[in-house]
Design a protein around this motif. Sequence first.
Motif, mmCIF file in Angstrom:
data_model
loop_
_atom_site.group_PDB
_atom_site.id
_atom_site.type_symbol
_atom_site.label_atom_id
_atom_site.label_comp_id
_atom_site.label_asym_id
_atom_site.label_seq_id
_atom_site.Cartn_x
_atom_site.Cartn_y
_atom_site.Cartn_z
ATOM 1 N N MET A 216 24.044 47.218 44.593
ATOM 2 C CA MET A 216 24.500 46.063 45.368
ATOM 3 C C MET A 216 26.019 46.034 45.491
ATOM 4 O O MET A 216 26.570 45.795 46.577
ATOM 5 C CB MET A 216 24.008 44.777 44.711
ATOM 6 N N ALA A 217 26.727 46.276 44.396
ATOM 7 C CA ALA A 217 28.193 46.235 44.430
ATOM 8 C C ALA A 217 28.756 47.290 45.379
ATOM 9 O O ALA A 217 29.689 47.009 46.149
ATOM 10 C CB ALA A 217 28.755 46.430 43.032
ATOM 11 N N ILE A 218 28.196 48.503 45.356
ATOM 12 C CA ILE A 218 28.707 49.571 46.215
ATOM 13 C C ILE A 218 28.303 49.328 47.668
ATOM 14 O O ILE A 218 29.069 49.618 48.594
ATOM 15 C CB ILE A 218 28.236 50.948 45.719
ATOM 16 N N SER A 219 27.128 48.759 47.888
ATOM 17 C CA SER A 219 26.733 48.394 49.257
ATOM 18 C C SER A 219 27.723 47.389 49.850
ATOM 19 O O SER A 219 28.168 47.532 50.998
ATOM 20 C CB SER A 219 25.321 47.804 49.266
ATOM 21 N N LYS A 220 28.060 46.369 49.083
ATOM 22 C CA LYS A 220 29.019 45.368 49.564
ATOM 23 C C LYS A 220 30.422 45.964 49.688
ATOM 24 O O LYS A 220 31.174 45.621 50.613
ATOM 25 C CB LYS A 220 29.037 44.153 48.644
ATOM 26 N N ALA A 221 30.799 46.855 48.783
ATOM 27 C CA ALA A 221 32.094 47.510 48.894
ATOM 28 C C ALA A 221 32.191 48.292 50.202
ATOM 29 O O ALA A 221 33.197 48.215 50.924
ATOM 30 C CB ALA A 221 32.315 48.430 47.697
ATOM 31 N N LYS A 222 31.134 49.024 50.511
ATOM 32 C CA LYS A 222 31.093 49.770 51.772
ATOM 33 C C LYS A 222 31.184 48.811 52.956
ATOM 34 O O LYS A 222 31.948 49.054 53.906
ATOM 35 C CB LYS A 222 29.794 50.583 51.832
ATOM 36 N N GLU A 223 30.425 47.731 52.889
ATOM 37 C CA GLU A 223 30.409 46.762 53.984
ATOM 38 C C GLU A 223 31.791 46.140 54.213
ATOM 39 O O GLU A 223 32.155 45.825 55.351
ATOM 40 C CB GLU A 223 29.379 45.669 53.686
ATOM 41 N N LEU A 224 32.549 45.965 53.149
ATOM 42 C CA LEU A 224 33.854 45.306 53.226
ATOM 43 C C LEU A 224 35.013 46.283 53.370
ATOM 44 O O LEU A 224 36.178 45.902 53.238
ATOM 45 C CB LEU A 224 34.042 44.419 51.990
ATOM 46 N N GLY A 225 34.699 47.544 53.633
ATOM 47 C CA GLY A 225 35.735 48.514 53.963
ATOM 48 C C GLY A 225 36.437 49.163 52.798
ATOM 49 O O GLY A 225 37.488 49.799 52.977
ATOM 50 N N VAL A 226 35.891 49.052 51.596
ATOM 51 C CA VAL A 226 36.493 49.670 50.412
ATOM 52 C C VAL A 226 36.356 51.188 50.507
ATOM 53 O O VAL A 226 35.338 51.709 50.968
ATOM 54 C CB VAL A 226 35.797 49.133 49.142
ATOM 55 N N THR A 227 37.373 51.910 50.045
ATOM 56 C CA THR A 227 37.328 53.374 50.092
ATOM 57 C C THR A 227 37.131 54.022 48.727
ATOM 58 O O THR A 227 36.862 55.219 48.637
ATOM 59 C CB THR A 227 38.618 53.932 50.706
ATOM 60 N N GLY A 228 37.273 53.239 47.641
ATOM 61 C CA GLY A 228 37.076 53.787 46.308
ATOM 62 C C GLY A 228 36.896 52.696 45.274
ATOM 63 O O GLY A 228 37.364 51.565 45.461
ATOM 64 N N CYS A 229 36.218 53.017 44.184
ATOM 65 C CA CYS A 229 35.922 52.037 43.135
ATOM 66 C C CYS A 229 36.298 52.607 41.774
ATOM 67 O O CYS A 229 36.296 53.828 41.566
ATOM 68 C CB CYS A 229 34.436 51.673 43.139
ATOM 69 N N ILE A 230 36.580 51.707 40.841
ATOM 70 C CA ILE A 230 36.937 52.082 39.477
ATOM 71 C C ILE A 230 36.182 51.180 38.511
ATOM 72 O O ILE A 230 35.903 50.017 38.843
ATOM 73 C CB ILE A 230 38.462 51.981 39.258
ATOM 74 N N ILE A 231 35.835 51.727 37.334
ATOM 75 C CA ILE A 231 35.057 50.936 36.379
ATOM 76 C C ILE A 231 35.352 51.363 34.945
ATOM 77 O O ILE A 231 35.451 52.555 34.665
ATOM 78 C CB ILE A 231 33.539 51.078 36.669
ATOM 79 N N PRO A 232 35.523 50.390 34.038
ATOM 80 C CA PRO A 232 35.463 50.700 32.608
ATOM 81 C C PRO A 232 34.002 50.597 32.185
ATOM 82 O O PRO A 232 33.296 49.693 32.610
ATOM 83 C CB PRO A 232 36.302 49.591 31.975
ATOM 84 N N THR A 233 33.538 51.501 31.351
ATOM 85 C CA THR A 233 32.101 51.548 31.070
ATOM 86 C C THR A 233 31.824 52.032 29.655
ATOM 87 O O THR A 233 32.585 52.817 29.098
ATOM 88 C CB THR A 233 31.394 52.470 32.075
ATOM 89 N N ALA A 234 30.706 51.553 29.113
ATOM 90 C CA ALA A 234 30.211 52.096 27.854
ATOM 91 C C ALA A 234 29.291 53.286 28.092
ATOM 92 O O ALA A 234 28.844 53.925 27.158
ATOM 93 C CB ALA A 234 29.468 51.009 27.083
ATOM 94 N N GLY A 235 28.968 53.562 29.367
ATOM 95 C CA GLY A 235 28.123 54.709 29.689
ATOM 96 C C GLY A 235 27.319 54.536 30.963
ATOM 97 O O GLY A 235 27.629 55.110 32.015
ATOM 98 N N ASN A 236 26.265 53.720 30.895
ATOM 99 C CA ASN A 236 25.318 53.636 32.003
ATOM 100 C C ASN A 236 25.923 53.101 33.293
ATOM 101 O O ASN A 236 25.579 53.569 34.383
ATOM 102 C CB ASN A 236 24.123 52.773 31.598
ATOM 103 N N ALA A 237 26.797 52.111 33.208
ATOM 104 C CA ALA A 237 27.384 51.552 34.427
ATOM 105 C C ALA A 237 28.265 52.579 35.129
ATOM 106 O O ALA A 237 28.286 52.656 36.362
ATOM 107 C CB ALA A 237 28.183 50.289 34.111
ATOM 108 N N GLY A 238 28.984 53.380 34.356
ATOM 109 C CA GLY A 238 29.815 54.416 34.954
ATOM 110 C C GLY A 238 28.994 55.463 35.669
ATOM 111 O O GLY A 238 29.342 55.905 36.775
ATOM 112 N N VAL A 239 27.891 55.855 35.054
ATOM 113 C CA VAL A 239 26.988 56.816 35.685
ATOM 114 C C VAL A 239 26.453 56.250 36.993
ATOM 115 O O VAL A 239 26.450 56.926 38.031
ATOM 116 C CB VAL A 239 25.830 57.172 34.738
ATOM 117 N N ALA A 240 26.000 54.991 36.959
ATOM 118 C CA ALA A 240 25.445 54.377 38.169
ATOM 119 C C ALA A 240 26.504 54.252 39.258
ATOM 120 O O ALA A 240 26.249 54.567 40.421
ATOM 121 C CB ALA A 240 24.855 53.010 37.832
#
Length: 398
Positions: A122-146
């Motif tokens: 959902m977050a990446i779908s909305k990022a695409k919809e809103l014109g974002v070109t890249g994303c960054i995340i701090p993660t313990a593991g699974n969220a970064g993989v996703a």
Amino acid sequence: MTTFQATSSRLQVLNCAACGAPHTAFTLQRVSECCAQPLLAHYALHEPLSREQGIDTAENSMWRYHAVLPLLDEANRVSLGEGWTPLLPLHRLGARYGLADLLLKDEGQNPTGSFKARGLSMAISKAKELGVTGCIIPTAGNAGVAMAAYCARAGLRAVVVMPRHTPKAFKEECYWYGADVHLVDGLINDCAARVRELNADGALLDVSTLKEPYRLEGKKTMGYELAEQLNWTLPDVLLYPAGGGTGLIGIWKAFQEMKAMGWLPATAQLPRMVAVQAAMCCPLVETLAGHQANCHSYVGQPTIANGLAVPRPLGEPLMLQVLQESQGTAISITDEQMLEGMRELARLEGLFVAPEGAAVWMAARELLQTGWLQPNERMVLLNTGSAQKYLDNVEGRY
């Protein structure tokens, strides 16, 4: 950034979780401008929408509930088939402990092996919809993989910051998806500090837990699915492993939305919600017990349940609100107890669950012993991921 008008969605407004101040839902948002707190999506639920109208039964994924999701244009959907995971009866385990109705929702069967697929889709779908070109995340593991997987699917740049001690499988998968991976000594809060340094110019969208409004909307679909799979009834108790807490908050949000739309009876009794944490990192448990005013200065330690090593969750006030409204509780489980739970679920039910999922089962056992849970109650355990990626943490400990 792209600006939209709401023509095809019931999405209305984003409200600050702290003070309620409205923010437009049709431009890129992060946290609230007023309080620097999470923004919560609100929909036009007062307009009639029956379950028959609101559920796309031809869609066997979380997107079957797109009528109450925030994506405005289906062309921007970034999906790998996430959601609609099985709800499994645990007959043998239940019989061992005299439990009449024990169920487990297995989020380990999601793409990328965890429930994080829902939120990041959902977050990446909305990022695409809103014109974002890249994303960054701090993660313990699974969220970064996703995030890495869904950014690859969407053609967006992905930057993942994770603790150096994270099991190798998580790191390797991020590399395969083409993510830029940074390793940090410490826990996820230390990774968040590194994210702020790397993204000082704000060129990337930070999709940290509750730092943007839409991971929560993907996670809430677990609540919709649970109700539908139980034929529009709800369990007496729902036990959930809470690190950042997005799933706990999202499921409760889904229950409230379903009541508002009449998908659940107005008199429906909602489940008591149990937040399960690791003994090595249990800020919510400590705050609920009155041992600290809040989690802002809490110091946690690593645990075999990487997803529970979140010492200072932004969503703590919202998690506490869920526990209060549901008459629920929070409980912590040791690493050794998690290993015991993994063994029981594997040997009695053929389920190789993540340590976080095992923690939830062990929490149920403890709450049964204290009388907080009753054997005749319907209990749902949320297993958030597959144990396959945790083998570095649990190797040889079967």
